[in-house]
Design a protein around this motif. Structure first.
Motif, short mmCIF file in Angstrom:
data_model
loop_
_atom_site.label_atom_id
_atom_site.label_comp_id
_atom_site.label_asym_id
_atom_site.label_seq_id
_atom_site.Cartn_x
_atom_site.Cartn_y
_atom_site.Cartn_z
N GLU A 1 -15.86 4.72 3.36
CA GLU A 1 -16.25 3.46 2.75
C GLU A 1 -16.16 3.52 1.23
OE1 GLU A 1 -19.21 1.43 6.04
OE2 GLU A 1 -20.06 2.84 4.59
N LYS A 2 -16.49 4.68 0.68
CA LYS A 2 -16.34 4.86 -0.76
C LYS A 2 -14.87 4.77 -1.16
CE LYS A 2 -17.33 5.97 -5.06
NZ LYS A 2 -15.96 6.13 -5.56
N GLN A 3 -14.01 5.34 -0.34
CA GLN A 3 -12.58 5.29 -0.63
C GLN A 3 -12.08 3.84 -0.57
OE1 GLN A 3 -10.13 8.63 0.33
NE2 GLN A 3 -8.76 7.33 1.52
N ILE A 4 -12.57 3.08 0.39
CA ILE A 4 -12.20 1.67 0.49
C ILE A 4 -12.60 0.94 -0.78
CG2 ILE A 4 -12.67 -0.51 1.67
CD1 ILE A 4 -10.90 1.30 3.31
N GLU A 5 -13.79 1.23 -1.29
CA GLU A 5 -14.25 0.60 -2.53
C GLU A 5 -13.31 0.93 -3.68
OE1 GLU A 5 -18.22 1.89 -3.18
OE2 GLU A 5 -19.05 0.77 -1.47
N ASP A 6 -12.82 2.18 -3.74
CA ASP A 6 -11.87 2.57 -4.79
C ASP A 6 -10.57 1.80 -4.65
OD1 ASP A 6 -13.72 4.36 -5.79
OD2 ASP A 6 -12.88 6.09 -4.73
N TRP A 7 -10.09 1.62 -3.41
CA TRP A 7 -8.87 0.85 -3.19
C TRP A 7 -9.05 -0.59 -3.66
CZ3 TRP A 7 -7.76 2.28 2.64
CH2 TRP A 7 -7.46 3.64 2.73
N GLN A 8 -10.18 -1.17 -3.30
CA GLN A 8 -10.44 -2.56 -3.70
C GLN A 8 -10.46 -2.71 -5.22
OE1 GLN A 8 -14.07 -2.89 -1.20
NE2 GLN A 8 -13.20 -4.86 -0.64
N THR A 9 -11.06 -1.75 -5.89
CA THR A 9 -11.10 -1.79 -7.35
C THR A 9 -9.69 -1.75 -7.91
OG1 THR A 9 -13.26 -0.71 -7.43
CG2 THR A 9 -11.92 -0.61 -9.42
N TYR A 10 -8.84 -0.90 -7.33
CA TYR A 10 -7.46 -0.80 -7.80
C TYR A 10 -6.71 -2.11 -7.55
CZ TYR A 10 -2.81 0.97 -8.71
OH TYR A 10 -1.56 1.16 -9.23
N VAL A 11 -6.92 -2.70 -6.38
CA VAL A 11 -6.26 -3.97 -6.06
C VAL A 11 -6.64 -5.04 -7.06
CG1 VAL A 11 -6.17 -5.87 -4.39
CG2 VAL A 11 -5.95 -3.51 -3.60
N GLU A 12 -7.92 -5.13 -7.36
CA GLU A 12 -8.39 -6.16 -8.27
C GLU A 12 -7.94 -5.90 -9.71
OE1 GLU A 12 -9.84 -8.90 -7.40
OE2 GLU A 12 -9.83 -8.30 -5.29
N THR A 13 -7.73 -4.63 -10.05
CA THR A 13 -7.38 -4.28 -11.42
C THR A 13 -5.91 -4.51 -11.75
OG1 THR A 13 -9.12 -2.60 -11.47
CG2 THR A 13 -7.39 -2.41 -13.12
N ASP A 14 -5.02 -4.19 -10.78
CA ASP A 14 -3.59 -4.24 -11.10
C ASP A 14 -2.77 -4.65 -9.88
OD1 ASP A 14 -1.25 -4.03 -12.45
OD2 ASP A 14 -1.39 -1.90 -12.91
N ARG A 15 -2.95 -5.90 -9.44
CA ARG A 15 -2.29 -6.37 -8.23
C ARG A 15 -0.77 -6.39 -8.35
NH1 ARG A 15 -5.77 -11.20 -5.40
NH2 ARG A 15 -7.83 -10.24 -5.60
N ASN A 16 -0.25 -6.83 -9.48
CA ASN A 16 1.19 -6.94 -9.62
C ASN A 16 1.87 -5.58 -9.57
OD1 ASN A 16 1.16 -9.74 -9.76
ND2 ASN A 16 0.97 -9.77 -11.99
N SER A 17 1.26 -4.60 -10.22
CA SER A 17 1.81 -3.25 -10.16
C SER A 17 1.76 -2.72 -8.74
CB SER A 17 1.02 -2.32 -11.10
OG SER A 17 1.47 -0.99 -10.98
N LEU A 18 0.66 -3.00 -8.04
CA LEU A 18 0.52 -2.54 -6.66
C LEU A 18 1.56 -3.17 -5.75
CD1 LEU A 18 -0.96 -1.01 -4.45
CD2 LEU A 18 -2.62 -2.88 -4.34
N LYS A 19 1.83 -4.46 -5.93
CA LYS A 19 2.85 -5.11 -5.10
C LYS A 19 4.22 -4.48 -5.33
CE LYS A 19 1.78 -9.35 -6.35
NZ LYS A 19 1.83 -10.83 -6.43
N ARG A 20 4.51 -4.11 -6.56
CA ARG A 20 5.79 -3.44 -6.83
C ARG A 20 5.84 -2.08 -6.15
NH1 ARG A 20 4.76 -5.58 -12.07
NH2 ARG A 20 4.03 -3.55 -12.81
N GLN A 21 4.72 -1.34 -6.20
CA GLN A 21 4.66 -0.03 -5.55
C GLN A 21 4.87 -0.16 -4.04
OE1 GLN A 21 1.07 2.16 -6.55
NE2 GLN A 21 1.11 1.38 -8.62
#
Length: 213
Positions: free
Chosen positions: A100-120
């Motif tokens: 669950e902690k890892q999920i929270e880290d993923w969510q933070t990353y998604v919210e921080t840099d969505r466009n970069s994540l979509k490219r990845q």
């Protein structure tokens, strides 16, 4: 589609300890992984293993399905198949808390840099997709021809933790898990969900054979 039977899935899950063995098994059956989390068709489908979010985060599978208005994306975390979900007193197990902690880290990353994540994710689909490797050279795009990596593309982000077996859940802990799912932005499921998918396929085969008879 290389569909695996419910018997094969059940035998595999009963034989594995931890998550490495079951991860290898699921990578051989990407259609099983995909349709366990998606129940209806779409346009383009992808199963990406061992996906890295940025430089320090990683999830076991990223699943993607395009539809007319955008994309659905599932980040899937595999925990040990033989581990418990909840302790006897109803509190989450150590592995579940870490997941669950890892999920929270993923969510933070998604919210921080969505466009970069979509490219990845788009790059990973073209390099390591397991579902249709013969299509990797195509740019991931929805039905409106807008690429996944385009900043205008809308993505619905979903998070899933797969841990333990259904048989170890008491009725009370089953209710607690359901309540936990309702109150958190991720879904906690057991590995028996994969058996459910394969059983559905088996029933479809039986129905088709009966029609031909």
């Amino acid at each position: 589609m290389n569909r695996v039977s419910a018997k094969e899935v059940r035998v595999a899950l009963n034989a594995f300890k931890g998550e490495r063995g079951v991860s290898r098994f699921l990578r051989k059956h990407p259609d099983l992984v995909f349709w366990t989390f998606f129940s209806i068709g779409g346009h383009m489908h992808y199963v990406v293993p061992e996906f890295g979010l940025g430089k320090s985060l990683k999830c076991d599978f990223v699943l993607l399905q395009s539809f007319s208005g955008g994309w659905h994306c599932h980040f899937v975390e595999l925990e040990p198949v033989d581990d418990r979900i909840l302790n006897k007193d109803g509190t989450p197990s150590i592995r579940l808390r870490k997941a669950e902690k890892q999920i929270e880290d993923w969510q933070t990353y998604v919210e921080t840099d969505r466009n970069s994540l979509k490219r990845q994710i788009a790059d990973a689909c073209q390099k390591t997709d397991l579902l249709h490797p013969q299509w990797r050279h195509f740019e991931p795009s929805g039905s409106c021809r807008v690429p996944l990596r385009d900043p205008r593309t809308w993505v619905y982000w979903n998070y899933d933790i797969v841990i333990g077996r259904r048989t170890v859940l008491t009725e009370a802990n089953q209710a607690r898990r359901n309540n936990r799912n309702a109150g958190r932005p991720c879904e906690i499921v057991t590995y028996d969900r994969f058996i459910d998918t394969a059983e559905n396929w088996d029933s479809q085969v039986v129905a088709m054979r009966s029609k031909k008879a």
